[in-house]
Enzyme design. Structure first.
Site: not given
Ligand code: PA5
Length: 448
Positions: A283, A416, A304
Site C-alpha cells: 500500500e 472505498k 513443498h
Molecule cells: O493503511 C491504511 O491507511 C489502510 O489500510 C487503512 O488502515 C484501512 O483501509 C482501514 O482504514 P480506517 O482505519 O480508516 O478504517
C-alpha cells in the site's frame, strides 16, 4: 538481537545478472545522506511514526488493566492498518493457545464475512465483552457495518450499559466514530493525526489490544526505540539496517527485474508479521506503476509448494527469510528409531527447521535467486519492536527511492468510494454514475 545477512543478495555470491554489486549500493551514498537528514526533519510530520516509540504508555496500560479486570472477551473491530498490527503482535507474542487458556480472549472482526462474524459471536458472551472499534477515518464500510450489527445486539442485551462495552480508537477530530462517540459518552482513544493506518501499530491501535492480552508493550517500544536510535545515527547504508533493506530491494527491483518480494519466516508465529508487512510494502509503494508485489510464504511448508517456482520459474523474486535461533519449546528425536530414518536421531524439530532453511538457501544460491536472512535470537517483544520499526523506516525510505508518497493510498480510497456509492451513501451519486459507465458483465460463462 536482530542480524541481517545480505550475502546472498550480492553479485559476489549469485553473479551480476541477479545480484547487486557493492559499488551500486555505495553509489547511493550522497542520496542516502540527503534523505537521512530529510527524514530526521520530517519526524514531526510525515515520519511521525518515528516518534511513537518514545511515548508514555501509562494511560494505555491502565486502560488495559481495567479491561482485563472487567471483561472476559476483547473483540477488535477494524480492518487493514486498523487490525493487522494488533493481530501481528497477538500472533507473534502470545502463546499459540492463548484463547484456550487465557482471558480476555481475543478476536478480530475485520472482514464482512457473515460466517466469520457468526463464528466469533458463538465464542463470546456479550455481557462480558469489550468491543474496540478502530478506524482512522471512522467510516470504513467493513468496520462500520460490523459495528452496526454489534451495536444493535449490545443495546438489546445490555440496555443502558451498552456504552461501557465500547471503546473507539479513531481520528482525534473527525469522522463518524469520533462524532458518535462524543455524542454518546463512549470511551475514545486518539490516533495521532499524522499517522496513517499501516504505520499505526505503535499507537493505541496496536498497543491497547497488545496490552490487553498481556504483551509487554514497553519492551516492544524499547526495541523500536533501539532501532530508531541505530537508524538515526547511521547514515551509511552498510550500517543502517532500514536503508539496507530498502536499497537492496529497490536495486533488485529496478535494476535486476525482481518485481516480487517474498517474505518467508521459518516459525509460524511470524506468519502474521508477513500479513502486516504485505500491507505496508504494497500500500505504501505500489504507486505510479512502481512497487514490488509482496508475497507471503512459510518455511518449511512452502518448500513443498513454492520453491520449485522460486528456483526454476521466472526470475522475478527477492526472498527475505526470517530465522529464529531459539524457540520457546523444542522436541528431540530419540536414538531409538528405525535404522532407515536414523539420520534424524538426536536432532530436534527446531534444528531440522533451521537446517531446512539453510538447505533452501543454498539451493536458491545455486539458482541465483537473491535472498536475505533476518535472524532473531528469539521472538520477543523487544525483537518484534525492532523488526516492526525496521520495516516502517525501510518503507518510508523506499518512498524516496521510488519517488512516491509512501503515506497515502489513493487507490484504496477509490475502491472505498465506489462501495459507498453502491451502498447508496449520500454525496456519492457521481461515483455511482462513474461505476455504471465502467462496469460491464459482458463476457461470461456459467455452469450449473
Ligand atoms: O493503511 C491504511 O491507511 C489502510 O489500510 C487503512 O488502515 C484501512 O483501509 C482501514 O482504514 P480506517 O482505519 O480508516 O478504517
Amino acid at each position: 538481537m536482530i542480524k541481517i545477512d545480505y550475502t546472498n543478495v550480492m553479485a559476489e555470491t549469485i553473479g551480476e545478472r541477479d545480484g547487486i554489486l557493492r559499488e551500486e549500493l555505495l553509489s547511493f551514498r550522497h542520496f542516502v545522506v540527503e534523505v537521512h537528514s530529510r527524514i530526521q526533519k520530517e519526524k514531526e510530520k510525515k515520519f511521525y511514526f518515528a516518534k511513537l516509540p518514545y511515548q508514555d504508555t501509562t494511560p494505555i496500560k491502565e486502560l488495559a488493566n481495567e479491561i482485563r479486570e472487567k471483561f472476559d472477551y476483547f473483540v477488535l473491530i477494524g480492518i487493514g492498518g486498523s487490525s493487522l498490527g494488533a493481530e501481528m503482535l497477538f500472533q507473534s507474542l502470545t502463546d499459540r493457545n492463548y484463547n484456550l487458556f487465557n482471558k480476555p480472549k481475543f478476536f478480530v472482526m475485520d472482514n464482512v464475512d457473515p460466517e466469520k462474524f457468526h463464528a466469533i459471536l458463538q465464542q463470546i458472551e456479550l455481557e462480558k465483552t469489550c468491543f474496540n472499534v478502530i478506524s482512522k477515518s471512522g467510516s470504513t464500510v467493513e468496520t462500520i457495518a460490523n459495528f452496526a450489527v454489534v451495536f444493535e445486539m449490545i443495546k438489546e442485551k445490555l440496555g443502558d450499559r451498552w456504552k461501557e462495552h465500547l471503546i473507539f480508537t479513531t481520528d482525534p477530530e473527525k469522522g463518524f466514530l469520533r462524532k458518535f462517540g462524543e455524542e454518546n459518552g463512549i470511551k475514545l482513544l486518539d490516533i495521532p493525526k499524522p499517522v496513517g493506518g499501516r504505520f499505526s501499530v505503535f499507537t493505541p491501535v496496536g498497543l491497547l489490544p497488545a496490552a490487553v492480552v498481556g504483551i509487554d508493550i514497553d519492551e516492544v517500544l524499547k526495541g523500536a526505540k533501539k532501532m530508531d536510535l541505530v537508524c538515526s545515527v547511521e547514515e551509511h547504508v552498510e550500517h543502517n539496517p532500514a536503508y539496507l533493506i530498502a536499497l537492496t530491494h529497490y536495486l533488485a527491483n529496478m535494476r535486476r527485474g525482481k518485481t516480487i518480494s517474498v517474505m518467508m519466516p521459518y516459525g509460524e508465529r511470524l506468519s502474521s508479521f508477513v500479513d502486516w508487512y504485505r500491507q505496508l510494502w504494497a500500500e505504501s509503494l505500489g504507486k505510479d506503476g512502481l512497487g514490488q508485489t509482496p508475497v507471503k510464504a512459510l518455511g518449511t511448508v512452502d518448500q513443498h509448494s513454492q520453491i520449485q517456482l522460486y528456483r526454476h520459474g521466472i526470475r522475478d523474486k527477492i526472498i527475505t527469510f526470517i530465522q529464529i535461533d531459539k524457540m520457546e519449546v523444542d522436541y528431540k528425536i530419540s536414538d531409538n528409531i528405525p535404522e532407515d530414518i536414523s539420520y534424524l536421531s538426536g536432532h530436534s524439530l527446531h534444528e531440522i527447521l533451521n537446517k531446512e532453511l539453510l538447505g533452501t538457501k543454498v539451493a536458491l544460491i545455486k539458482s541465483k535467486v537473491p535472498n536475505i536472512t533476518i535472524v532473531l535470537d528469539k521472538v520477543s517483544p523487544y525483537n518484534i519492536g525492532m523488526l516492526v520499526y525496521l520495516y516502517e523506516l525501510a518503507t518510508g525510505f523506499s518512498g524516496y527511492l521510488y519517488k512516491v508518497n509512501p503515506f497515502d493510498q489513493p487507490a484504496v480510497e477509490e475502491g472505498k468510494n465506489f462501495t459507498y456509492a453502491l451502498m447508496g451513501r449520500e454525496g456519492y451519486e457521481e461515483k455511482l454514475e462513474e461505476f455504471r459507465e465502467l462496469y460491464r458483465e459482458k463476457y461470461k460463462i456459467e455452469v450449473q
